[in-house]
Enzyme design. Sequence first.
Site, short mmCIF file in Angstrom:
data_model
loop_
_atom_site.label_atom_id
_atom_site.label_comp_id
_atom_site.label_asym_id
_atom_site.label_seq_id
_atom_site.Cartn_x
_atom_site.Cartn_y
_atom_site.Cartn_z
N CYS A 42 0.83 -1.20 0.00
CA CYS A 42 0.00 0.00 0.00
C CYS A 42 0.87 1.26 0.00
CB CYS A 42 -0.91 -0.01 1.24
SG CYS A 42 -1.81 1.53 1.50
N TRP A 75 -7.51 -6.96 5.56
CA TRP A 75 -6.11 -7.38 5.61
C TRP A 75 -5.93 -8.47 6.67
CZ3 TRP A 75 -2.93 -5.13 2.03
CH2 TRP A 75 -3.34 -3.91 1.48
N ARG A 99 -14.30 0.18 4.46
CA ARG A 99 -13.16 -0.69 4.22
C ARG A 99 -12.19 -0.59 5.39
NH1 ARG A 99 -9.85 0.82 0.66
NH2 ARG A 99 -10.72 2.82 0.03
N THR A 101 -8.66 -0.20 6.39
CA THR A 101 -7.52 0.31 5.65
C THR A 101 -6.25 0.35 6.48
OG1 THR A 101 -8.06 2.61 6.23
CG2 THR A 101 -9.05 1.74 4.22
N TYR A 160 -5.89 6.13 -8.75
CA TYR A 160 -7.01 5.29 -8.33
C TYR A 160 -8.31 5.74 -8.99
CZ TYR A 160 -4.11 3.18 -4.71
OH TYR A 160 -3.13 2.48 -4.06
#
Length: 283
Positions: A42, A75, A99, A101, A160
């Site tokens: 990331c 994750w 989400r 993150t 993105y």
Amino acid sequence: MKLAREIADDGRFVRQPNRFTDRLPSGPPEPGRYRLYASYACPWAQRVLIVRELLGLRDLLDVTIVDPIRDEKGWRVPGGDPEYLSELYLATDPEYTGRYTVPCVWDNRDQRLVTNDFPQITLDLEMSWGTTPDLYPEALRPEIDALNDRLYHGLNNAVYEAGFARSQEAYEEAVTRVFATLDHLEEHLTGREFLFDALTDSDVRLYTTLARFDAVYYAHFKCSVRRLTDYPALWAYARRLYAIPAFRDTTDFDQIKRHYYVTQTNINPSRIVPVGPELDWSV
């Protein structure tokens, strides 16, 4: 990925707001209190990993590297407790639905997530946890803030917006911003070592996008007008930064490629990870 809720009616990708935005304490904390959850894949998380290394904060900020392959549970923490990062989000806010993150910082003492506010985490570390080198000098802060804003909207997040766009118009608008920004940076960095007179937070933010550009964004996100290697000054600049251990040691091209190509099946349903590109990052 819970991406559908981040797509506007006109097909634009609109990134979810950061849910946890408390500031890290001013002044170095006691060792062992805070833990950073990050991913080498990331770009937002790599920023914090780079700053942690540059400022020598290993003893003040513990780190857990999550698995690069992410699913609906978020994750995964290899061999860890919790098993998934989502458990920390829900332990802090049982009603959280966004989400999960990285980067995010967990407070071991208070047993809660303090922040997943990726733009602010590096600034907090630079202003109060470590000051050598000075990555956010007070005299330059207005200029750094202005450049960081331009980098975010024109490049860091714009790739993105291009990659996740669901309309031709949204894609073309975003990709136009990407290359207008790269063209500007190429001109700015011609004859210069850094974005300012010395290494700053802005260089960290630019590097993590450049490191992924030819390997991922060029093909996977359709940012294919030009490659990073087509920009002589930018390519030389990126390799100079890569030569610095804090940048090089936190750059894992294998994890980067596997994360994007295997996780983002809405773009790459075959989950095939491409071979290449063959790039020599040495100076």
